[in-house]
Write a protein that holds these residues in place. Structure first.
Motif, mmCIF file in Angstrom:
data_model
loop_
_atom_site.group_PDB
_atom_site.id
_atom_site.type_symbol
_atom_site.label_atom_id
_atom_site.label_comp_id
_atom_site.label_asym_id
_atom_site.label_seq_id
_atom_site.Cartn_x
_atom_site.Cartn_y
_atom_site.Cartn_z
ATOM 1 N N ALA A 14 -32.618 -49.795 -12.262
ATOM 2 C CA ALA A 14 -33.381 -48.549 -12.350
ATOM 3 C C ALA A 14 -33.197 -47.909 -13.721
ATOM 4 O O ALA A 14 -32.113 -47.977 -14.305
ATOM 5 C CB ALA A 14 -32.925 -47.581 -11.262
ATOM 6 N N GLU A 15 -34.270 -47.313 -14.227
ATOM 7 C CA GLU A 15 -34.144 -46.476 -15.418
ATOM 8 C C GLU A 15 -33.544 -45.139 -14.997
ATOM 9 O O GLU A 15 -33.643 -44.731 -13.834
ATOM 10 C CB GLU A 15 -35.514 -46.281 -16.055
ATOM 11 N N GLU A 72 -37.521 -44.010 -9.152
ATOM 12 C CA GLU A 72 -36.153 -44.457 -9.463
ATOM 13 C C GLU A 72 -35.124 -43.717 -8.610
ATOM 14 O O GLU A 72 -34.119 -44.309 -8.196
ATOM 15 C CB GLU A 72 -35.858 -44.245 -10.953
ATOM 16 N N LYS A 107 -34.822 -45.507 -5.375
ATOM 17 C CA LYS A 107 -33.983 -46.712 -5.478
ATOM 18 C C LYS A 107 -32.500 -46.370 -5.453
ATOM 19 O O LYS A 107 -31.690 -47.075 -4.859
ATOM 20 C CB LYS A 107 -34.272 -47.456 -6.794
#
Length: 490
Positions: free
Chosen positions: A229-230, A247, A250
């Motif tokens: 993930a960013e 994100e 996630k």
């Protein structure tokens, strides 16, 4: 200007006054949970973010590996490349890496903010792969130094980004534990370099294999980051709210996305410019937190830890302990302290661990001073010196090692976080370089008693500094910390 610095300092200190009210809020919230569930049950699952954290710590593993990869093979490398007996050249093989790390560290904040945390990790892996390959294939000193410079650039870029990333993706209740993984990964990297270097005297050109091995975790870091993930914090700053929401899902699970985005929006200020000027960090309203971060890293290095790491084998050899065994003992002490820190970070908090750590390091240096007051022919003094060394490393790993890299991204506001970390880590590398460069000369001119007394004094200064200036961030969200440290202008 000084009025603004004092104002920033006063707002920073206000966070400690919020501790009691925060705990009351937590108690109030717990009353609304159903079926008698405790407050921690309302936290997001730690297992969702764990794989992303573990991938990020590969850069810390590489950091530790490259710090130790030339220690054991250096003598063989110097013979094979034709500079055997040239202490200046041998020193350059070690220190060129530190020079590259300073360059990478200075650039880290601008790279992390410019291209994102994930791509910054990939960019840190690239010079480590290229540099390791150059060092493995070279037949000249110049080729080795160029390879070490490339590797150092990646080493300097990676750790600040790792601290940022782990801090920004971790749930508040395990952020300290996850931050400790960075120190543990560094320890494992150092120990891996030691173990892989053991056959270097028995197998021809094995030192080249030691460099090639490091390309495996570096390539794994670059590839695995594609699936990680960013940082939602970075995405949100870029105005990419929908991607930040994805994100967060996630990392925290769907039920926590709205609350996480609401937290981010609390301190979003559309009237502030995106660019952060250096003068704003050094002289503006952010001066106090940058000063605290830089001072923590300076005191960490002035405590003498890297002098102990670099030259502990000399002390052990004087007692008849082989260098391999000496390095294993130091490595195990470092790892043991890091594991204890991981277990205690989110229970006791950052500030208490720092106070214990620097206090214990001061005591360990006092033991070294006592040992140095006897003749080295005295076996009791020699074993006392060894015990002091191991105690020093253990206490360092308990707090002074892992806490600054975790605490600073917590106390830096989101807008300046990456660039402020770059400045503080640069201070770390500069002092690290000079301590390593001057230690043996100072030891010769000042003697062990006076020099170790100086290190102990810096440890005591660190205790006073932490007690006066560092506030506890355990269990608080990044947004809570930011709002408390730098409240909105009225």
């Amino acid at each position: 200007m000084w009025d603004r610095k004092r104002e920033a300092f006063s707002t920073y200190k206000r966070l400690s006054l919020k501790d009691n009210s925060d705990s009351i809020d937590m108690e109030d919230n717990s009353a609304h949970l159903q079926n008698g569930k405790d407050f921690e049950a309302s936290n997001p699952s730690w297992s969702l973010s764990l794989p992303h954290v573990l991938v990020a710590t590969l850069t810390s593993f590489l950091f530790g590996y490259h710090l130790g990869v030339v220690n054991e093979p250096l003598e063989i490398i110097s013979a094979d490349l034709g500079f055997n007996g040239n202490t200046m050249a041998e020193g350059l093989v070690v220190s060129t890496c530190l020079g590259g790390a300073l360059i990478g560290s200075l650039l880290s904040g601008w790279i992390a903010d410019g291209v994102g945390r994930r791509r910054a990790f990939q960019l840190s892996a690239l010079p480590m792969i290229l540099g390791a390959g150059m060092s493995a294939m070279t037949k000249t000193l110049a080729g080795m130094l160029l390879g070490r410079l490339f590797v150092g650039t990646g080493m300097g870029l990676g750790p600040p980004v790792a601290s940022l990333y782990v801090t920004e993706i971790s749930p508040a209740f395990v952020r300290g534990t996850y931050g400790s993984f960075i120190q543990i990964a560094t320890c494992l990297g150092l120990m891996a370099a030691l173990l892989i270097g053991i056959p270097v005297k028995d197998i021809a050109d094995w030192w080249r294999t030691c460099f090639w091995v490091s390309t495996i975790p570096a390539a794994l870091l670059a590839l695995a980051m594609v699936f990680c993930a960013e940082s939602p914090h970075w995405l949100y700053k870029q105005g990419r709210t929908e991607e930040a929401e994805t994100e967060f899902e996630k990392l925290l699970g769907g039920s926590h996305v709205k609350s996480a985005l609401a937290e981010l929006s609390k301190f979003d200020r559309g009237d502030e410019p995106d660019d952060v000027k250096l003068s704003e960090l050094l002289f503006g309203r952010h001066f106090q937190v940058v000063f605290i971060g830089s001072t923590l890293f300076a005191l960490q290095q002035l405590s003498g830890i890297n002098a102990i790491f670099y030259f502990s084998s000399t002390v052990f050899k004087s007692v008849g302990v082989p260098s391999n065994l000496a390095n294993v003992c130091v490595g195990l002490s470092n790892l043991a302290g890091s594991i204890v820190a991981m277990l205690l970070m989110d229970r006791l908090g950052r500030k208490l661990l720092l106070l214990w750590s620097f206090s214990g390091m001061a005591v360990a240096m006092a033991v070294q001073v006592v040992a140095g007051s006897y003749h080295y022919s005295d076996s009791g003094a020699l074993y006392l010196s060894v015990g002091g060394t191991l105690m020093f490393v253990l206490m360092f790993a308990l707090g002074a090692g892992p806490v600054p890299g975790l605490l600073l991204p917590e106390i830096f506001p989101s807008r300046i976080r990456a660039k402020a970390m770059a400045i503080c880590m640069s201070v770390h590398w500069v002092i690290n370089f000079f301590v390593g460069l001057l230690f043996l000369q100072l030891l010769e001119k000042m003697g062990p008693q006076l020099l170790y007394s100086g290190f102990a004094t810096f440890c005591l200064i660190a205790v006073a500094f932490v007690k006066r200036n560092v506030v506890e961030t355990k269990g608080k969200s990044l947004q809570e910390i930011e709002i408390a440290l730098l409240p909105q202008d009225q």
